[in-house]
Design an enzyme around this catalytic site. Structure first.
Site, mmCIF file in Angstrom:
data_model
loop_
_atom_site.group_PDB
_atom_site.id
_atom_site.type_symbol
_atom_site.label_atom_id
_atom_site.label_comp_id
_atom_site.label_asym_id
_atom_site.label_seq_id
_atom_site.Cartn_x
_atom_site.Cartn_y
_atom_site.Cartn_z
ATOM 1 N N ARG A 19 1.573 23.195 -13.931
ATOM 2 C CA ARG A 19 2.921 23.011 -14.484
ATOM 3 C C ARG A 19 3.189 23.925 -15.667
ATOM 4 O O ARG A 19 4.248 24.545 -15.746
ATOM 5 C CB ARG A 19 3.145 21.549 -14.885
ATOM 6 C CG ARG A 19 3.195 20.607 -13.693
ATOM 7 C CD ARG A 19 3.289 19.165 -14.128
ATOM 8 N NE ARG A 19 2.106 18.821 -14.919
ATOM 9 C CZ ARG A 19 2.072 17.883 -15.853
ATOM 10 N NH1 ARG A 19 3.146 17.169 -16.128
ATOM 11 N NH2 ARG A 19 0.958 17.635 -16.509
ATOM 12 N N ASN A 37 4.402 16.500 -12.022
ATOM 13 C CA ASN A 37 3.443 15.972 -11.059
ATOM 14 C C ASN A 37 4.089 14.850 -10.263
ATOM 15 O O ASN A 37 4.860 14.054 -10.809
ATOM 16 C CB ASN A 37 2.209 15.423 -11.772
ATOM 17 C CG ASN A 37 1.299 16.509 -12.296
ATOM 18 O OD1 ASN A 37 1.342 17.644 -11.844
ATOM 19 N ND2 ASN A 37 0.470 16.157 -13.258
#
EC number: 3.6.1.7
Length: 89
Positions: A19, A37
């Protein structure tokens, strides 16, 4: 032309700085959006910006950062436009 796309990235993509790496890459491309996520182990990336920048992000997402093992990327066009900036959720 600007558009928004949702990318669902599968594989070993959690716990490998995916990320934060996606955020850095998206910011370099001038995109706004987020990376988060999902409970099923995938990472969702929503990005908005010029088509060519989204295409570049798509290529990067197929590989990800060094420790990631991407096995698939699902892409869909979406109508929503995220707020300015790119965030990790």
């Amino acid at each position: 032309m600007n558009e928004s796309r949702r990318f669902l990235v599968s594989g070993t993509v959690q716990g490998v700085f995916f990320r934060s790496s996606a955020k850095r890459h998206a910011e370099q491309l001038g995109l706004s959006g987020y990376a988060r996520n999902l409970v099923d182990g995938r990472v969702e990336v929503l990005a908005h910006g010029p088509t060519d920048a989204l295409d570049e992000l798509a290529k990067w997402l197929e590989e990800g950062p060094p420790n990631a093992q991407v096995t698939g990327v699902e892409v869909s066009a979406v109508g929503e436009q995220p707020p300015e900036g790119f965030r990790v959720l």
